[in-house]
Structures are given as C-alpha cells and as structure tokens.
Write a protein that holds these residues in place. Structure first.
Motif, PDB file in Angstrom:
ATOM      1  N   PRO A   1       0.805  -1.230   0.000  1.00  0.00           N
ATOM      2  CA  PRO A   1       0.000   0.000   0.000  1.00  0.00           C
ATOM      3  C   PRO A   1       0.832   1.271   0.000  1.00  0.00           C
ATOM      4  N   ASP A   2       2.138   1.178   0.338  1.00  0.00           N
ATOM      5  CA  ASP A   2       2.989   2.370   0.357  1.00  0.00           C
ATOM      6  C   ASP A   2       3.920   2.413  -0.842  1.00  0.00           C
ATOM      7  N   ALA A   3       3.511   1.759  -1.930  1.00  0.00           N
ATOM      8  CA  ALA A   3       4.335   1.716  -3.142  1.00  0.00           C
ATOM      9  C   ALA A   3       3.476   1.978  -4.365  1.00  0.00           C
ATOM     10  N   ILE A   4       4.115   2.467  -5.404  1.00  0.00           N
ATOM     11  CA  ILE A   4       3.498   2.476  -6.725  1.00  0.00           C
ATOM     12  C   ILE A   4       3.863   1.140  -7.353  1.00  0.00           C
ATOM     13  N   ASN A   5       2.863   0.277  -7.529  1.00  0.00           N
ATOM     14  CA  ASN A   5       3.087  -1.106  -7.932  1.00  0.00           C
ATOM     15  C   ASN A   5       2.935  -1.272  -9.441  1.00  0.00           C
ATOM     16  N   LEU A   6       3.950  -1.827 -10.075  1.00  0.00           N
ATOM     17  CA  LEU A   6       3.938  -2.081 -11.512  1.00  0.00           C
ATOM     18  C   LEU A   6       3.964  -3.590 -11.734  1.00  0.00           C
ATOM     19  N   VAL A   7       2.909  -4.112 -12.346  1.00  0.00           N
ATOM     20  CA  VAL A   7       2.765  -5.548 -12.575  1.00  0.00           C
ATOM     21  C   VAL A   7       3.069  -5.829 -14.044  1.00  0.00           C
ATOM     22  N   ILE A   8       4.058  -6.685 -14.281  1.00  0.00           N
ATOM     23  CA  ILE A   8       4.457  -7.010 -15.646  1.00  0.00           C
ATOM     24  C   ILE A   8       3.594  -8.148 -16.177  1.00  0.00           C
ATOM     25  N   ALA A   9       3.166  -8.016 -17.422  1.00  0.00           N
ATOM     26  CA  ALA A   9       2.248  -8.977 -18.033  1.00  0.00           C
ATOM     27  C   ALA A   9       2.855 -10.370 -18.081  1.00  0.00           C
ATOM     28  N   PRO A  10       2.009 -11.400 -18.124  1.00  0.00           N
ATOM     29  CA  PRO A  10       2.508 -12.773 -18.175  1.00  0.00           C
ATOM     30  C   PRO A  10       3.247 -13.066 -19.477  1.00  0.00           C
TER      31      PRO A  10
END
Length: 453
Positions: free
Chosen positions: A216-225
């Motif tokens: 919750p204290d981060a800017i989260n970047l999720v990389i595609a599969p």
C-alpha cells in the motif's frame, strides 16, 4: 462579475499550473492578476495522482506543503512485480531524506490537489472567472508592449503579460502561432489529434471487492505474463477522494494499463467490464505468488491516454504583431506519457519558478525605465529557455521508463536456434542492480525532480 479594463497579468487556465502561478505571483507582490477558465467548473476527476519531492518543496515555499501532505499518502518506493522474481523496488525514496524534508512520492489525486490550490487562491483574494473563453490576442492600439485579451463574450482586457496555461489544445499557443511537435518526430501539428490509434493507455480510479496483495505504500507495476508485452500499475489512493460516490472509508485504487494493439483502440471512458478484462489479462495474479484475481466493483473515473509526448517550440512568445510577453505553461507547453507522473509536477514547478520572474518584469515595465524593463524581460527569456530544456530532459526520462516496462515477455531465438527472453534478461539485470542502495537512490533522485535547477 464585471471584468476590469486592465490588469498586470492574465492567466488563461485554472488548472494546477495556472493556480500555482497565480499564488506565486501573489506571493511575489504582483497581485493585479486575472485568472480565467473556459470551463464552468473544475472536473472532479483524478488524472495525475502523484507529487514528487521537488514539487512539494515548491509548494512549501508557497506555504501549502502541509495541506498537501495531510491529504496525501506517502509512497516509499516504486515496486515491480513479475513472475519468477522477488518484488523489485526500483526506486527507494527514503534515501532522499538527506536532500529533502519530503523523501517520498506523495500520492494524491489531481482533483484533490486542485481543490487545495483553489482554496488557497480564494484565501488570497484570487478569483477564477468562469466560463470565460479567450478568442484572440492583439497588441494594444497605442502600445504594442501591452496585449489586448479578447473574450468570446466581446469583452477586452489590457494586460502587461499573458500566460497560456490552457491545456494541450491551447488556444493561446494557437493564436500566437507557436509550433507544437513531438521532439522525437511523431507529431508535428498545432492541434493535438484525437485519433484512437494513439490512445493506447487507460487510467482509472476504481473500488475493488477485495484489496490487492500488493504494497500500500508503493506504486506497484505488474508485468504482463509470458507471451504478452504490457505493464499494469496499481496505486492505493489516500483518504476519501470520491466522497459523493462511495461511503467514507472505502478504499479507492488508481489503475493504469497499456493497451496491446490486438485489443484495438480503447473506449474514451472505459467502464467496469472493460477494466475487468484488463485486470483479468494483466492483473497481479499473473505475477505475484498467491495473489487472487481482482474484481472491479465501481469505476469512479476513467479515461484513455495517448503515450506520445509534445512540446511547444517556445515557452515565451507574443501576440501576432505585438511585443508584450506571452508565456506558455503546463500542458500548453509540454505533455508527457503518464509513466513516472512527471507532467503535472513539471508544470507546477515551471509556474512556481515563473512567478517571481514575471513579477519583476511587471514591476520594471510599470516603472517605465527601458533598461530595467529589458533586463527583466531577459530574465523571463532565460526562464523560458531553461524550462524548455528541462521539459526535453523529462520527456527523455519518461521515454526511458516506458521502454523498460514495455519489453516483450516471450521467448525469442538468435539465428533461430538460441532461445532467450528479453524481459527475463532485463529484469534479471534490474533485480541485481536494485539490490544496491546506490542504484535505488539514483533512480529515486531522477524521478524526484530535486535536481531540477
């Protein structure tokens, strides 16, 4: 409310950049200003959702930093999630503590920021006149160092200086004939085209049926599969940014996603079903061990975005045939893809730096001494040159961030024989580099804007 016949400065556009300039001018002793905006009211939508350390410092000089910090969420890192790797904290903002009182990214929706700026302006007696559209600028008949600002309703105001902070489709920029182009050659037109083919990213504020398994204290970047080329961002928004739409205390999340070409152009304002499809295809369940699929409950605001950049050929110009300064600010001067959250931040810092410079010009011009006026005008020119240079640097920074996220996550072959995965190679290297504090600190510094002179 009737308009005055003349003012020192007319600011066209009451967004974050326009309001910041008004406050900076006022603080610098230039209080004979008029702010106008073509919209009936500021839209209650988020758009930008982060303030960097250098921007919060600029707001501190205006006496406003505490208000923003109280309304925001302090983000300590940008964290990349991708299958087969531990979370990669690509930037750690705590390292900035030796350089600033604000060692974080402040997560705060743009409409909340605009409300804080608007309230501060009202406290200082700065009124925004709405809706009031500028249709022309002309040199004053008897003194071409003054500019007549002509409005759609037929009224005219004489000004010593005009500032166009009226967005990427800036009327002020167009009237003055300032070129608008992509510095990398993709666009060369004064009007920003609305073609769907270029609108290949969406941003939305949503509620979810369950919280994400992310920091919750981060800017989260999720990389595609594997097999895809995309990245999806999830950011927890602070407080109650949409009090009229959801009950108090309901968590709201910002999501942003690239739109692969195979999906075609996205809708202008994507609804729940479209957003759900993106989360199903690119959500954290594909990159985070044990993460459950996310379900969108409500879409509070959404929009498509273009990922190209644009910049004005000059940030200082004049009305056709005139000599009075006309400055360009915010999106009227430069636009950027959303990655890195740089656009609004740079516009606000441009405005904070312009305030005292333009105030000195106005004071010198009112004094009537030619030498002092010329010297003050030279300072405005120096501001324009330096801020345009900085905008180009930021455009390059954003392009670098974008290129590192949009890497093909699929197996390819050298000479048709040797297999390799470009994304796996890149994230292996990044995972190693981010294990070193110096690298995380360097990345945080680049994003923070603290090196912005």
């Amino acid at each position: 409310m009737s308009l005055p016949k003349s003012v020192d400065v007319v600011i066209v556009g009451a967004g974050p950049a326009g309001h910041t300039l008004a406050l900076s001018l006022h603080q610098s002793g230039c209080q004979d200003i008029l702010v106008v905006d073509g919209q009936h009211r500021t839209a209650n939508t988020s758009r930008a959702a982060a303030l960097h350390a250098a921007t919060v410092e600029a707001l501190e000089r205006l006496g406003l930093a505490d208000r923003f910090v109280a309304k925001g969420r302090q983000m300590q890192s940008t964290t990349i999630w991708t299958k087969g790797f531990s979370p990669i904290a690509s930037a750690g903002f705590r390292s900035l503590a030796k350089n600033t009182k604000y060692p974080f990214i402040l997560g705060i929706p743009q409409h909340v920021s605009e409300q804080i700026l608007s309230d501060a302006a009202k406290e200082r007696g700065i009124i925004v006149h709405r809706p009031l559209r500028v249709v022309d600028l002309k040199p004053h008949a008897h003194d071409n160092t003054l500019t007549d600002v002509i409005f759609e309703n037929g009224e005219t105001i004489r000004a010593r200086a005009v500032v166009g902070a009226d967005g990427s489709r800036s009327t002020v920029r167009s009237i003055c004939g300032v070129e608008w182009n992509d510095p990398h050659g993709e666009v060369n037109a004064n009007v920003v085209d609305d073609s769907a083919a270029a609108a290949n990213m969406i941003v939305a504020d949503v509620t979810l049926t369950a919280p994400p398994s992310l920091r919750p204290d981060a800017i989260n970047l999720v990389i595609a599969p594997e097999g895809q080329q995309n990245a999806l961002m999830i950011q927890y928004l602070p407080g109650d940014p949409y009090p009229d739409a959801v009950p108090a205390g309901t968590p709201v999340y910002r999501i942003a996603s690239g739109i692969p070409a195979a999906l075609g152009p996205p809708p202008r304002a994507p609804e729940v079903a479209y957003l759900q499809g993106l989360l199903d295809a690119f959500g954290p369940q594909h990159a985070v061990d044990g993460a459950a699929p996310l379900e969108v409950e409500h879409a509070l605001w959404s929009s498509r975005f273009r990922t190209h950049s644009g910049i004005a050929g000059a940030f200082l110009t004049s009305a056709p045939g005139g000599a009075g300064p006309v400055c360009l600010l915010g999106d009227a001067a430069h636009i950027h893809p959303p990655m890195g959250g740089q656009g609004m931040n740079l516009g606000m810092r441009d405005a904070a730096k312009l305030g005292p410079v333009l105030a000195r010009y106005v004071q010198a011009a009112k004094g009537g001494e030619a030498g002092a006026t010329a010297a003050a005008r030279a300072d405005v020119e120096a501001w324009a040159t330096q801020r345009r240079k900085r905008a180009l640097e930021v455009i390059d920074l954003v392009r670098t961030i974008q290129s590192r996220l949009w890497v093909p996550n699929k197996t390819e072959y050298i000479f048709g024989v040797l297999p390799y995965n470009p994304a796996w190679i890149q994230f292996s290297v990044l995972s190693t580099l981010t294990s070193f504090e110096w690298f995380r600190s360097k990345t945080a510094w680049a994003v923070s804007g603290l090196g912005d002179p």
